[in-house]
Design a protein around this motif. Structure first.
Motif, mmCIF file in Angstrom:
data_model
loop_
_atom_site.group_PDB
_atom_site.id
_atom_site.type_symbol
_atom_site.label_atom_id
_atom_site.label_comp_id
_atom_site.label_asym_id
_atom_site.label_seq_id
_atom_site.Cartn_x
_atom_site.Cartn_y
_atom_site.Cartn_z
ATOM 1 N N UNK A 19 51.311 39.944 26.018
ATOM 2 C CA UNK A 19 52.825 39.406 25.720
ATOM 3 C C UNK A 19 53.565 40.380 26.795
ATOM 4 N N UNK A 20 53.852 39.782 28.276
ATOM 5 C CA UNK A 20 54.489 40.754 29.088
ATOM 6 C C UNK A 20 53.552 41.493 29.795
ATOM 7 N N UNK A 21 54.033 42.845 29.621
ATOM 8 C CA UNK A 21 52.988 43.986 30.311
ATOM 9 C C UNK A 21 52.652 44.601 28.730
ATOM 10 N N UNK A 59 43.030 40.334 43.816
ATOM 11 C CA UNK A 59 43.339 40.225 42.626
ATOM 12 C C UNK A 59 43.821 41.578 41.803
ATOM 13 N N UNK A 60 44.969 41.441 40.953
ATOM 14 C CA UNK A 60 45.192 42.697 40.363
ATOM 15 C C UNK A 60 44.470 43.122 39.124
ATOM 16 N N UNK A 61 44.257 44.481 38.775
ATOM 17 C CA UNK A 61 43.640 44.913 37.767
ATOM 18 C C UNK A 61 44.784 45.228 36.808
ATOM 19 N N UNK A 62 44.799 44.399 35.542
ATOM 20 C CA UNK A 62 45.843 44.775 34.683
ATOM 21 C C UNK A 62 45.443 45.396 33.347
#
Length: 408
Positions: A91-93, A57-60
């Motif tokens: 929204x996006x990044x 999993x990514x940590x965003x």
């Protein structure tokens, strides 16, 4: 001989203190303690067999968000909360502010003043409903940011005042279903709620008449909930009893309740239902036959539960008095820590566990992680090609591609 005498003297003193605290009349907290027998957890076999579907999993947005405990999605856009009452969308990044339902306070240790977001969902018209544990339910126009306080919990409902509002679901006709975890203690003393008897509730709110109707009473920490595909029943997570409860809204069983699934391998938190009608249930704290939960071990012993509840209360009292009369950072932090789950975090397992059920209450599968990339999740939601993972403890959101899960 002297050692034995000293040991017995100390043991007797401890016993006397225990009896005094357990039996002293009138000592808070004012709660009931009745014995009950917890269910035995299922083995981790079959649908519960260990897997690594949520590995990698990514940590965003790490460090840009605090305690994103609950999630909702509308038109492919994910919404979540952040400490301080901020409601944001992805929204996006970028994290884009939507609204704020927070209240003025000195810091998160004054949670009762600040507020604490526990649940959120959208209705069919695109309005976002957000539950604050201390203040009730808000209805938000995500296009304008306009916030309305839909349900307040400062007045008694069906004879009792709600102390912890938790989760919400909205029917196609606009009817609002919501859970109250406790009518005894507020969320800053949630540990006490776990020790006492069940005072959680399930309500139905009619937006036309602005009235609440009690549907279910004495649910042991009523937590997440979700409507069935046909909206003929609602599923509620009964956290302390480690089970899911179904309440029938329509059909021949209308007005009755039953166990939807028992013997969960941990405590259930939020529940989401996807387009295929699958219920995703997060399990932030697991249990096994070898390693039961403390709440399971002391469930049959009301005297011990009352003793522990009173000890927590006695530990907190002096710092609460100081904070009430001479507000300061240190007493505020200590008071917050005593009643919250934060000190227990080291005891929480790092593995993530999500259970998946069909509309009939059959356990279909589980989603797990073993790599500690993301931990301590309380909510999961599907948006586009990703599962998003929320947590009341993390400073990031988790994200896992569903292509990987399907491939597994």
């Amino acid at each position: 001989m002297g050692f034995c005498k000293s040991f017995l003297t100390k043991l007797f003193a401890i016993f006397v203190v225990f009896l005094a605290i357990a039996f002293l009349p009138g000592l808070p907290p004012e709660m009931e303690f009745t014995p009950y027998t917890p269910s035995e957890p299922l083995d981790f076999t079959g649908p519960l067999a260990p897997n690594d579907k949520l590995n990698g999993a990514e940590r965003i947005f790490e460090g840009k968000i605090q305690n994103p405990e609950c999630l909702a999605v509308a038109n492919g856009t994910v919404y979540t909360s952040s400490r301080g009452g901020d409601i944001v969308k992805l929204v996006g990044d970028k994290l884009v502010p939507v609204a704020n339902i927070g209240h003025k306070c000195e810091g998160y240790w004054e949670e009762k003043k600040c507020g604490r977001t526990l649940g959120m969902t959208f209705d069919t018209k695109g309005f976002l409903y957000v539950v604050d544990a201390y203040y009730g339910i808000y209805k938000i126009n995500v296009n304008t940011g306009k916030v309305g306080h839909l349900i307040k919990i400062d007045q008694p409902i069906s004879g009792k005042t709600v102390k912890i509002a938790n989760s919400v679901a909205v029917g196609k006709d606009g009817t609002v279903y919501w859970t109250a975890s406790s009518c005894d203690t507020s969320f800053d003393d949630a540990v006490l709620t776990m020790l006492g008897d069940a005072t959680g509730r399930l309500f139905k709110f009619d937006p036309a008449s602005k009235t609440n109707t009690l549907l279910l009473d004495k649910v042991h920490f009523a937590n997440g909930l979700a409507l069935s595909q046909n909206e003929d029943f609602v599923v509620v997570a009964e956290t302390v009893r480690t089970r899911l409860v179904r309440y029938w809204l329509k059909g021949p069983k209308q007005g009755s309740s039953e166990i939807f699934f028992d013997s969960l391998p941990g405590i259930p938190d939020n529940i989401k239902v996807n387009k295929e009608g699958i219920f995703d249930v997060t399990v932030p704290l697991q249990r096994t036959k070898t390693y039961p939960l403390l709440s399971d071990l002391i469930a049959p012993y009301p005297l011990i539960r009352r003793f522990l509840a009173r000890v927590f209360y006695l530990m907190e009292v002096p710092f609460t008095l100081i904070q009430d009369n001479y507000p300061n950072f240190y007493s505020g932090i200590i008071t917050h820590l005593i009643g919250s789950f934060d000190p227990l975090l080291p005891l929480f397992p790092k593995e993530v566990l999500v259970l998946q059920f069909d509309q009939n209450g059959k356990l279909l599968s589980s989603l797990r992680s073993t790599d500690d990339k993301v931990t301590l999740i309380s909510d999961i939601i599907l948006a586009g090609n990703y599962y998003y993972l929320g947590s009341p403890f993390n400073n990031y959101l988790g994200r896992v591609k569903i292509d990987k899960i399907k491939a597994d």
